[in-house]
Design a protein around this motif. Structure first.
Motif, PDB file in Angstrom:
ATOM      1  N   TYR A  29      -0.009 -34.373   3.703  1.00 46.29           N
ATOM      2  CA  TYR A  29      -0.057 -33.893   2.324  1.00 46.29           C
ATOM      3  C   TYR A  29       1.128 -32.962   2.066  1.00 46.29           C
ATOM      4  N   PRO A  32       1.739 -28.783  -3.860  1.00 44.38           N
ATOM      5  CA  PRO A  32       2.161 -29.173  -5.208  1.00 44.38           C
ATOM      6  C   PRO A  32       3.224 -28.219  -5.746  1.00 44.38           C
ATOM      7  N   CYS A  59      -3.113 -28.267  -1.560  1.00 44.13           N
ATOM      8  CA  CYS A  59      -2.227 -29.323  -1.089  1.00 44.13           C
ATOM      9  C   CYS A  59      -2.720 -30.638  -1.664  1.00 44.13           C
ATOM     10  N   MET A  60      -1.808 -31.607  -1.715  1.00 39.47           N
ATOM     11  CA  MET A  60      -2.140 -32.879  -2.350  1.00 39.47           C
ATOM     12  C   MET A  60      -1.498 -34.045  -1.623  1.00 39.47           C
ATOM     13  N   PRO A  62       0.843 -36.943  -1.432  1.00 38.03           N
ATOM     14  CA  PRO A  62       2.056 -37.251  -2.201  1.00 38.03           C
ATOM     15  C   PRO A  62       1.984 -38.599  -2.915  1.00 38.03           C
ATOM     16  N   ARG A  68      -7.198 -33.962  -3.886  1.00 37.03           N
ATOM     17  CA  ARG A  68      -6.511 -32.682  -3.781  1.00 37.03           C
ATOM     18  C   ARG A  68      -7.399 -31.764  -2.943  1.00 37.03           C
TER      19      ARG A  68
END
Length: 144
Positions: A29, A32, A59-60, A62, A68
């Motif tokens: 991840y 953001p 964090c996410m 990509p 998320r």
């Protein structure tokens, strides 16, 4: 009836940025981008009241496919086993020794990042092997 479009998974923790960055490494991840008008998250964080600085991080995925992850600081420490945990799918489609080898290899990578190995659960009549671990603040998760 409306359908659910997105899910966010929230972790209570003591050090949101540390835990978030650990999970970024585990899952591939990314952090953001900061809110509009701020060059960095540190710039944004400095605008918050002192008691809220460092109180959350995220964090996410990509690719935008996975949920998320949001990390929020709470005053109390972890005292009991999680009622919910993440399964990190590293052995999908593998069985026997090949699966255990994949689990062990990922375990070694994550231990180097600060995770703790708890125990290997070997395959039985119902389940394939999995490896129980803890993240950098003791939250349980499985390599599956």
């Amino acid at each position: 009836m409306a359908s659910v479009r997105q899910v966010q998974i929230t972790f209570d923790c003591a050090d949101p940025e540390r835990v978030a960055r650990f999970w970024c490494e585990v899952l591939g991840y990314v952090v953001p981008p900061p809110p509009q008008g701020f060059a960095t998250w540190d710039d944004y964080d400095r605008t918050l009241p002192p008691g809220r600085q460092g109180s959350s991080f995220a964090c996410m995925d990509p690719s935008g496919v996975g949920p998320r992850l949001f990390f929020q600081r709470v005053p109390e420490g972890k005292v009991v086993k999680n009622r919910l945990h993440l399964d990190v799918r590293v052995g999908t489609g593998l069985v026997g020794e090949e699966r255990v080898a994949a689990l062990e290899a990922e375990c070694a990578r994550l231990v180097a990042l600060g995770a703790v190995r708890v125990r290997l659960l070997l395959a039985d009549d119902e389940n394939e092997s999995c490896l129980v671990m803890q993240d950098v603040e003791g939250n349980e998760f499985c390599l599956d």
